[in-house]
Design an enzyme around this catalytic site. Structure first.
Site, short mmCIF file in Angstrom:
data_model
loop_
_atom_site.label_atom_id
_atom_site.label_comp_id
_atom_site.label_asym_id
_atom_site.label_seq_id
_atom_site.Cartn_x
_atom_site.Cartn_y
_atom_site.Cartn_z
N HIS A 37 -12.95 -17.60 3.36
CA HIS A 37 -12.88 -17.92 2.01
C HIS A 37 -13.48 -16.70 1.27
O HIS A 37 -12.65 -15.96 0.86
CB HIS A 37 -14.19 -19.17 1.96
CG HIS A 37 -14.37 -19.61 0.50
ND1 HIS A 37 -13.56 -19.25 -0.47
CD2 HIS A 37 -14.99 -20.35 -0.01
CE1 HIS A 37 -13.95 -19.94 -1.64
NE2 HIS A 37 -14.70 -20.81 -1.22
N HIS A 55 -1.89 -15.31 -1.34
CA HIS A 55 -3.00 -16.04 -1.91
C HIS A 55 -2.35 -17.68 -1.84
O HIS A 55 -1.11 -17.68 -2.26
CB HIS A 55 -3.18 -15.83 -3.56
CG HIS A 55 -4.38 -16.61 -3.84
ND1 HIS A 55 -4.56 -17.96 -4.46
CD2 HIS A 55 -5.66 -16.27 -4.03
CE1 HIS A 55 -5.86 -18.46 -4.87
NE2 HIS A 55 -6.47 -17.31 -4.77
N ASP A 109 -9.25 -9.58 -4.36
CA ASP A 109 -10.15 -8.84 -3.42
C ASP A 109 -9.29 -7.68 -3.32
O ASP A 109 -10.22 -6.55 -2.78
CB ASP A 109 -9.99 -9.70 -2.28
CG ASP A 109 -10.88 -10.89 -2.38
OD1 ASP A 109 -11.87 -10.77 -3.00
OD2 ASP A 109 -10.24 -12.06 -1.60
N1 COA Z 1 0.15 -9.39 4.56
C1 COA Z 1 1.51 -9.44 4.83
N2 COA Z 1 2.32 -10.61 4.98
C2 COA Z 1 1.57 -11.64 4.47
C3 COA Z 1 0.50 -11.73 4.11
C4 COA Z 1 -0.24 -10.53 3.88
N3 COA Z 1 -1.37 -10.30 3.18
N4 COA Z 1 0.14 -12.95 3.51
C5 COA Z 1 0.82 -13.62 3.81
N5 COA Z 1 1.76 -13.00 4.44
C6 COA Z 1 3.16 -13.67 4.93
C7 COA Z 1 2.73 -14.62 6.19
O1 COA Z 1 2.91 -13.81 7.24
C8 COA Z 1 3.86 -15.51 6.33
O2 COA Z 1 5.04 -14.92 6.45
P1 COA Z 1 6.26 -15.68 7.64
O3 COA Z 1 6.58 -16.85 6.55
O4 COA Z 1 7.29 -14.66 7.60
O5 COA Z 1 5.50 -16.14 8.70
C9 COA Z 1 4.32 -15.81 4.84
O6 COA Z 1 3.66 -14.45 3.90
C10 COA Z 1 3.26 -17.06 4.16
O7 COA Z 1 1.87 -16.99 4.95
P2 COA Z 1 0.73 -17.97 5.00
O8 COA Z 1 -0.31 -17.75 5.79
O9 COA Z 1 1.67 -19.22 5.14
O10 COA Z 1 0.37 -17.99 3.47
P3 COA Z 1 -0.90 -18.87 2.57
O11 COA Z 1 -0.92 -19.26 1.43
O12 COA Z 1 -1.44 -19.80 3.87
O13 COA Z 1 -1.92 -17.77 2.93
C11 COA Z 1 -3.60 -16.20 2.48
C12 COA Z 1 -2.76 -17.08 1.91
C13 COA Z 1 -4.42 -15.65 1.32
C14 COA Z 1 -4.58 -16.60 3.64
C15 COA Z 1 -2.71 -14.93 3.23
O14 COA Z 1 -1.90 -14.42 2.05
C16 COA Z 1 -3.65 -13.81 3.84
O15 COA Z 1 -4.03 -14.18 5.01
N6 COA Z 1 -4.06 -12.84 2.97
C17 COA Z 1 -4.72 -11.68 3.44
C18 COA Z 1 -6.03 -12.06 3.39
C19 COA Z 1 -6.75 -12.12 1.90
O16 COA Z 1 -6.37 -11.46 1.14
N7 COA Z 1 -7.38 -13.17 1.76
C20 COA Z 1 -8.05 -13.37 0.42
C21 COA Z 1 -7.35 -14.63 -0.55
S1 COA Z 1 -8.12 -14.33 -2.12
#
Ligand code: COA
Length: 385
Positions: A227, A267, A322
């Site tokens: 989070h 996100h 972030d």
């Molecule tokens: N860098 C590279 N690839 C990313 C990525 C990132 N920061 N975030 C998502 N992806 C890719 C995933 O690898 C996945 O690829 P695939 O379909 O080839 O496997 C695809 O995008 C979808 O990812 P998913 O985890 O299903 O998306 P989500 O909506 O559940 O994830 C987050 C959202 C925030 C958890 C994810 O983007 C993330 O881990 N970001 C980095 C951490 C971060 O900045 N968190 C703060 C959020 S406010």
């Protein structure tokens, strides 16, 4: 009653709210209908708190009265400060220290506990919520100072909410750019729909427990790495790049080859650049211009441009709030492990607003789990097992 399982409650509607709306496709965030850009640029955090808690933007007179009440309760009891010292000496993490100290505040609140059957609960929640909101910056600044071996600095009621925090943290009154930037960061983090910590506060509020419990629970939820906390990861990456003296692009390529995610990108709700990231990027530019130190700005913008060229942003993995906030906080001289506590400082306003709103038409939140365990186990007394 549907038996369809919604893991993580994803997409499940559990409440109605007039507080904030996130349009992930348009990259828009509104608080009570007002665009976040207008609020961040035009209103102070105190005005935003008033908007969230009272339903409309204040007039100057209303704001003066509201701020005076908030400023008057910034000090925390000595016993709480002693606990903050004990926690710092024990090497407690800032979010855990904030959780403990916030919970302890209730012991020194003489506002009687509301009786849901007889009292105006919203008024009690508002009074106690105002105290919590006013005191969180005092707790955090004191924690940071004592763990550096310095004495806490008493709040200055003449400074704004944002300015006073930076003053208590550093011992110097912030310049206008720093104060305005920090105030904006607080506004940008104040509310964001029913995220995990807000939902936690709501679940607690739905039992008609007091707001000290709701905010303490919200802090606990926000402390989890899924989070709060990604801005700290971004800052660690920027330091890693700096220490290795590598080109930021080289770092990104290496990370992607290793299957690492780029912190600060992607996100769950936004599929375009987070509007809060756009504003913070601008503020980072202002801070860099005023200090002459453009390192973090160069690294972050280089990474964003590169990932845009690589098509990542087009795929919906765009900069989130972030990505720029860590560099902004670092430019303000705030240590990395205080980023999530600062998020809590701002989001407490949103948690309190949601609890007040929900309790107007309260319904105990009580979902179900599908039971997958046995139903016919035979009990064996302990000495026969
Ligand atoms: N860098 C590279 N690839 C990313 C990525 C990132 N920061 N975030 C998502 N992806 C890719 C995933 O690898 C996945 O690829 P695939 O379909 O080839 O496997 C695809 O995008 C979808 O990812 P998913 O985890 O299903 O998306 P989500 O909506 O559940 O994830 C987050 C959202 C925030 C958890 C994810 O983007 C993330 O881990 N970001 C980095 C951490 C971060 O900045 N968190 C703060 C959020 S406010």
């Amino acid at each position: 009653m549907s038996d369809e399982l919604q893991r993580g409650l994803e997409g499940v509607l559990v409440a109605e709210s007039e507080l904030s709306h996130v349009d992930g496709e348009a990259g828009r965030l509104v608080y009570r209908g007002y665009d976040i850009e207008d609020l961040a640029r035009g209103a102070s955090y105190e005005e935003v708190l008033y908007l969230l808690w009272h339903g409309s933007l204040p007039t100057s007179e209303e704001l003066d009265g509201f701020s005076a009440k908030l400023d008057a309760v910034r000090e925390v009891d000595d016993a709480v400060l002693d606990t903050v010292r004990t926690l710092a000496d024990a090497g407690e993490r800032p979010m855990a220290a904030l959780r403990t100290a916030t919970s302890m505040l209730s012991a020194y609140d003489d506002e009687p506990r509301a009786d849901p059957d007889d009292d105006d609960v919203a008024t009690t929640t508002l009074t106690q919520g105002r105290r919590i909101t006013a005191k969180i910056p005092t707790i955090l600044a004191a924690f940071q100072r004592v763990r550096q071996g310095e004495d806490p600095i008493a709040p200055d009621p003449d400074l704004s909410y944002a300015g006073n925090f930076l003053y208590m943290l550093t011992g110097t009154e912030p310049d206008d750019v720093s104060e305005e930037t920090f105030d904006m960061a607080l506004t940008l983090h104040a509310d964001h729909g029913l995220n995990a910590s807000t939902f936690t506060a709501l679940v607690i509020g739905s039992t008609m427990a007091d707001i000290y419990s709701g905010v303490t629970g919200g802090i606990g939820a926000l402390s989890g790495p899924l989070h709060g906390g990604a801005n700290q990861d971004v800052m660690e990456v920027l330091h890693e790049i700096d220490a290795s003296e590598k080109d930021p692009i080289e770092w990104v390529e290496h990370a992607r080859d290793a299957g690492r995610r780029i912190p600060g990108f992607g996100h769950r709700v936004y599929s375009v650049k987070d509007p809060r990231a756009t504003i913070l990027e601008e503020k980072l530019r202002d801070l860099s211009d005023s200090s002459g130190d453009t390192k973090w700005l160069e690294y972050t913008t280089t990474i964003e441009e590169y990932l845009t060229e690589q098509g990542l942003v087009e795929k919906g993995i765009a900069p989130n709030v972030d990505f720029y906030s860590g560099a902004v906080y670092d430019s303000l001289g705030i240590p990395m492990d205080m980023y999530t506590p600062i998020f809590a400082m701002s989001r407490a306003g949103g948690w309190i607003a949601h609890v007040i709103e929900y309790q107007q038409d309260n319904r105990l939140i009580r979902p179900r789990a599908r039971y997958t365990g046995p139903t016919d186990a035979t009990f064996v007394p302990i000495d026969e097992r």
